[in-house]
Scaffold this motif. Structure first.
Motif, PDB file in Angstrom:
ATOM      1  N   ALA A 189       0.835  -1.211   0.000  1.00 47.23           N
ATOM      2  CA  ALA A 189       0.000   0.000   0.000  1.00 47.23           C
ATOM      3  C   ALA A 189       0.869   1.259   0.000  1.00 47.23           C
ATOM      4  O   ALA A 189       0.587   2.218  -0.729  1.00 47.23           O
ATOM      5  CB  ALA A 189      -0.926  -0.008   1.210  1.00 47.23           C
ATOM      6  N   LEU A 248      -5.162  -0.083  -4.277  1.00 50.90           N
ATOM      7  CA  LEU A 248      -5.632   0.732  -3.159  1.00 50.90           C
ATOM      8  C   LEU A 248      -7.154   0.728  -3.074  1.00 50.90           C
ATOM      9  O   LEU A 248      -7.728   0.726  -1.976  1.00 50.90           O
ATOM     10  CB  LEU A 248      -5.105   2.158  -3.299  1.00 50.90           C
ATOM     11  CG  LEU A 248      -3.598   2.326  -3.072  1.00 50.90           C
ATOM     12  CD1 LEU A 248      -3.184   3.776  -3.330  1.00 50.90           C
ATOM     13  CD2 LEU A 248      -3.215   1.902  -1.656  1.00 50.90           C
ATOM     14  N   GLU A 249      -7.812   0.716  -4.210  1.00 51.78           N
ATOM     15  CA  GLU A 249      -9.279   0.648  -4.217  1.00 51.78           C
ATOM     16  C   GLU A 249      -9.767  -0.642  -3.563  1.00 51.78           C
ATOM     17  O   GLU A 249     -10.682  -0.627  -2.723  1.00 51.78           O
ATOM     18  CB  GLU A 249      -9.772   0.720  -5.662  1.00 51.78           C
ATOM     19  CG  GLU A 249     -11.277   0.615  -5.826  1.00 51.78           C
ATOM     20  CD  GLU A 249     -11.693   0.627  -7.281  1.00 51.78           C
ATOM     21  OE1 GLU A 249     -12.576  -0.180  -7.650  1.00 51.78           O
ATOM     22  OE2 GLU A 249     -11.115   1.420  -8.058  1.00 51.78           O
ATOM     23  N   ARG A 303      -8.946  -0.592   0.262  1.00 46.20           N
ATOM     24  CA  ARG A 303      -9.887   0.240   1.023  1.00 46.20           C
ATOM     25  C   ARG A 303     -11.249  -0.442   1.151  1.00 46.20           C
ATOM     26  O   ARG A 303     -11.961  -0.223   2.136  1.00 46.20           O
ATOM     27  CB  ARG A 303     -10.022   1.598   0.338  1.00 46.20           C
ATOM     28  CG  ARG A 303      -8.769   2.474   0.497  1.00 46.20           C
ATOM     29  CD  ARG A 303      -8.839   3.741  -0.317  1.00 46.20           C
ATOM     30  NE  ARG A 303      -7.638   4.553  -0.119  1.00 46.20           N
ATOM     31  CZ  ARG A 303      -6.960   5.127  -1.098  1.00 46.20           C
ATOM     32  NH1 ARG A 303      -7.358   4.993  -2.370  1.00 46.20           N
ATOM     33  NH2 ARG A 303      -5.877   5.835  -0.830  1.00 46.20           N
ATOM     34  N   ARG A 304     -11.604  -1.285   0.195  1.00 51.91           N
ATOM     35  CA  ARG A 304     -12.873  -1.993   0.266  1.00 51.91           C
ATOM     36  C   ARG A 304     -12.812  -3.119   1.306  1.00 51.91           C
ATOM     37  O   ARG A 304     -13.754  -3.291   2.089  1.00 51.91           O
ATOM     38  CB  ARG A 304     -13.226  -2.576  -1.106  1.00 51.91           C
ATOM     39  CG  ARG A 304     -14.493  -3.452  -1.093  1.00 51.91           C
ATOM     40  CD  ARG A 304     -14.850  -3.996  -2.467  1.00 51.91           C
ATOM     41  NE  ARG A 304     -15.246  -2.903  -3.347  1.00 51.91           N
ATOM     42  CZ  ARG A 304     -14.618  -2.564  -4.483  1.00 51.91           C
ATOM     43  NH1 ARG A 304     -13.565  -3.252  -4.871  1.00 51.91           N
ATOM     44  NH2 ARG A 304     -15.028  -1.568  -5.223  1.00 51.91           N
ATOM     45  N   GLU A 355      -9.972  -3.891   3.526  1.00 45.02           N
ATOM     46  CA  GLU A 355      -9.213  -3.593   4.745  1.00 45.02           C
ATOM     47  C   GLU A 355      -9.114  -2.080   4.938  1.00 45.02           C
ATOM     48  O   GLU A 355      -8.027  -1.499   4.879  1.00 45.02           O
ATOM     49  CB  GLU A 355      -7.814  -4.219   4.669  1.00 45.02           C
ATOM     50  CG  GLU A 355      -7.785  -5.734   4.725  1.00 45.02           C
ATOM     51  CD  GLU A 355      -7.986  -6.271   6.141  1.00 45.02           C
ATOM     52  OE1 GLU A 355      -7.914  -5.463   7.091  1.00 45.02           O
ATOM     53  OE2 GLU A 355      -8.198  -7.494   6.289  1.00 45.02           O
ATOM     54  N   PRO A 356     -10.243  -1.415   5.167  1.00 44.13           N
ATOM     55  CA  PRO A 356     -10.219   0.051   5.250  1.00 44.13           C
ATOM     56  C   PRO A 356      -9.335   0.572   6.373  1.00 44.13           C
ATOM     57  O   PRO A 356      -8.691   1.624   6.220  1.00 44.13           O
ATOM     58  CB  PRO A 356     -11.690   0.414   5.471  1.00 44.13           C
ATOM     59  CG  PRO A 356     -12.332  -0.840   6.003  1.00 44.13           C
ATOM     60  CD  PRO A 356     -11.605  -1.962   5.351  1.00 44.13           C
ATOM     61  N   GLU A 357      -9.279  -0.136   7.488  1.00 42.91           N
ATOM     62  CA  GLU A 357      -8.446   0.310   8.606  1.00 42.91           C
ATOM     63  C   GLU A 357      -6.964   0.290   8.210  1.00 42.91           C
ATOM     64  O   GLU A 357      -6.220   1.239   8.486  1.00 42.91           O
ATOM     65  CB  GLU A 357      -8.677  -0.596   9.815  1.00 42.91           C
ATOM     66  CG  GLU A 357      -7.832  -0.233  11.027  1.00 42.91           C
ATOM     67  CD  GLU A 357      -8.019  -1.218  12.174  1.00 42.91           C
ATOM     68  OE1 GLU A 357      -7.287  -1.101  13.162  1.00 42.91           O
ATOM     69  OE2 GLU A 357      -8.898  -2.093  12.060  1.00 42.91           O
ATOM     70  N   ALA A 404      -5.686   0.479   5.167  1.00 38.14           N
ATOM     71  CA  ALA A 404      -5.437   1.516   4.169  1.00 38.14           C
ATOM     72  C   ALA A 404      -5.306   2.887   4.820  1.00 38.14           C
ATOM     73  O   ALA A 404      -4.413   3.676   4.469  1.00 38.14           O
ATOM     74  CB  ALA A 404      -6.553   1.517   3.128  1.00 38.14           C
ATOM     75  N   ALA A 405      -6.154   3.169   5.785  1.00 36.80           N
ATOM     76  CA  ALA A 405      -6.118   4.474   6.449  1.00 36.80           C
ATOM     77  C   ALA A 405      -4.833   4.645   7.253  1.00 36.80           C
ATOM     78  O   ALA A 405      -4.190   5.712   7.216  1.00 36.80           O
ATOM     79  CB  ALA A 405      -7.339   4.630   7.359  1.00 36.80           C
ATOM     80  N   GLU A 462      -1.861   5.128   4.889  1.00 37.53           N
ATOM     81  CA  GLU A 462      -1.860   6.483   4.331  1.00 37.53           C
ATOM     82  C   GLU A 462      -1.329   7.497   5.346  1.00 37.53           C
ATOM     83  O   GLU A 462      -0.534   8.383   5.011  1.00 37.53           O
ATOM     84  CB  GLU A 462      -3.276   6.850   3.895  1.00 37.53           C
ATOM     85  CG  GLU A 462      -3.357   8.183   3.162  1.00 37.53           C
ATOM     86  CD  GLU A 462      -4.739   8.437   2.581  1.00 37.53           C
ATOM     87  OE1 GLU A 462      -4.892   9.451   1.883  1.00 37.53           O
ATOM     88  OE2 GLU A 462      -5.650   7.619   2.835  1.00 37.53           O
ATOM     89  N   CYS A 472      -1.317  -0.763  11.627  1.00 43.48           N
ATOM     90  CA  CYS A 472      -1.798  -1.569  10.506  1.00 43.48           C
ATOM     91  C   CYS A 472      -1.920  -3.030  10.932  1.00 43.48           C
ATOM     92  O   CYS A 472      -1.032  -3.564  11.606  1.00 43.48           O
ATOM     93  CB  CYS A 472      -0.825  -1.485   9.329  1.00 43.48           C
ATOM     94  SG  CYS A 472      -0.768   0.090   8.472  1.00 43.48           S
TER      95      CYS A 472
END
Length: 476
Positions: free
Chosen positions: A94, A208-209, A212-213, A215-217, A219-220, A223, A246
């Motif tokens: 990521a 990344l799309e 985020r779908r 494993e949104p936590e 990805a955030a 970032e 993460c």
């Protein structure tokens, strides 16, 4: 340049102990050629069109090691990212995707472990070219290897529908965990199962799309870790708090097994191996008439089907079949080839007992060069120190030991308290306990010297650093 190589260098490689160790894992070793595995990984990228400078992910302890090895083969990464803690492959990729998108909105990632062997580089380029077409169509591509045996050490991929007529590009029907021997034999017989190589290719934005779908936590946090990162010379230091938050998850579990866009490019002639054991490395060698692969100063009699590697001294072996013998300066491994995977049990035992042979070699690499223990006893220790041209150790002091330095080769610029002196071959100096000192090589050839330490405590943690070119904390 839309294809961004991502080289993953964070592994510890303990399955090839005693050569591979926690502080010097297998990707930095010359196991199959005159180049290390990470150097081979970087070099094989040259045949790919539209290739960008690689993004390298490693840890703080290995940062100078990977930078120097890539410099030696003329590879200049666009970024060397330092992970503060290990969090598996999904968060690392990521970070790489975000860095690539900063350079190109159409970036495609080619994700490569740094410790694999690929014998047929033209086949590798052909597979990458096929995967590029899928990546541009927003597929997430993995590379499947035609199995040559019912190996139970790999995960498998079952192929679905063909995606591009006349090619070996398929939708993924399913990912399968490492099977037992009977199941692995069935997979090989059926013919539509492939080893999961751990190499991937996809558009950075697509990955990344999907992350985020699913494993949104993660990805955030990734970032945020990059947003709060700090530049340290040529390194990108991720924010420790954010990256540590993460989830510790591989790309397979986080994305590939959950996405509806998983695809696979299969290949049968890649000459691929992840060198997961000494037996796997032995299989890559060219055995003699008795099936032996002998490396280094080795003498044998009535030996068959064995792998013997001497790194430091002569090894003699008599009357054995199907064994692995690996000799280094401070450890020797002897194992049946069928039990070579169990070397991890030895490493676990070394770790449990607090011994250093699982972590460091007798020769320890540092950003300025290396040192090697030669002899030690009560209240003394002798080391051979090599300082690279133009490099210098930190300005430092010891509470418990004095040091004698004798120059063997090259030129040393020595700071000794308030004095600065230039020493050449056969000259020496003495550093008393508690005196601030520094060693520099101002010459064009490596500086070699013998260091004799004496004192009540000789541990590497008895170093107080005042200045350091390499931004290290107060540890050796």
């Amino acid at each position: 340049m839309n294809v961004f190589p991502v080289i993953l260098c964070g592994g510890s490689g303990t399955r090839l102990w005693p050569m591979s160790r926690g502080g010097f894992p297998k990707q930095y070793l010359k196991l199959t050629s005159d180049c290390t595995l990470v150097q081979q990984t970087a070099q094989r990228l040259s045949g790919i069109t539209d290739i960008a400078r690689p993004i390298v992910l490693t840890n703080n302890e290995q940062r100078f090691l990977v930078a120097e090895q890539l410099r030696q083969v003329g590879v200049n990464p666009s970024s060397i990212v330092l992970e503060p803690v290990g969090r598996n492959t999904a968060p690392a990729i990521a970070i790489a995707a975000m860095l690539a998108l900063q350079q190109s909105p159409d970036a495609v990632l080619l994700v490569l472990p740094s410790d694999h062997v690929i014998g047929n580089e033209s086949a590798f380029v052909a597979a990458v070219n096929a995967a590029t077409r899928l990546a541009h169509d927003r597929y997430l591509v993995t590379f499947g290897i035609t199995p040559t045996e019912p190996n139970t050490g790999y995960g498998y991929i079952r192929t679905g529908a063909n995606l591009i007529d006349g090619t070996s590009a398929y939708a993924v029907d399913s990912f399968v965990e490492k099977p037992n021997a009977e199941t692995a034999q069935r997979f090989v017989s059926e013919g539509n199962y492939y080893w999961n190589s751990g190499m991937f290719m996809f558009a950075a934005s697509t990955y990344l799309e999907e992350l985020r779908r699913h494993e949104p936590e993660m990805a955030a946090h990734a970032e945020q870790a990059l947003k709060a990162a700090k530049l340290d010379n040529d390194f990108v230091r991720l924010d420790a708090e954010a990256f540590s938050a993460c989830p510790n998850v591989s790309i397979d579990y986080a994305v590939m097994e959950r996405t509806e866009r998983a695809s696979v490019v299969t290949t049968s002639d890649l000459g691929w191996s992840d060198i997961g054991s000494w037996s796997a490395l032995a299989a890559l060698g060219h055995g003699d008439e008795n099936g032996n692969t002998l490396l280094g100063d080795v003498m044998t009699d009535t030996m068959t089907n064995s792998y013997i590697r001497a790194e430091h001294r002569m090894v003699a072996a008599i009357g054995l079949d199907n064994v692995v013998i690996v000799e280094t300066a401070d450890a020797v491994l002897v194992a049946h080839r069928d039990k070579a995977q169990d070397v991890k049990k030895i490493v676990e035992a070394l770790n449990a007992s607090g011994r250093q042979e699982s972590v460091t070699h007798r020769r320890v690499v540092r950003p300025w060069g290396s040192y090697e223990g030669i002899d030690q006893g009560e209240r003394f220790q002798v080391k051979r120190i090599v300082v690279s041209p133009g490099a210098q150790l930190s300005l430092q002091m010891h509470h418990h030991r004095a040091e004698h330095w004798i120059v063997v080769r090259g030129t040393a610029l020595v700071t000794n308290g308030e004095t600065e002196v230039l020493l050449t071959e056969n000259q020496s100096t003495y550093i008393p306990v508690g005196v601030t000192h520094r060693l520099m090589n101002p010459g064009k050839i490596p500086l070699e010297l013998i260091e004799v330490q004496s004192g009540a405590y000789l541990g590497e943690d008895d170093i107080v650093r005042f200045e350091d070119t390499y931004g290290r904390v107060a540890t050796a």
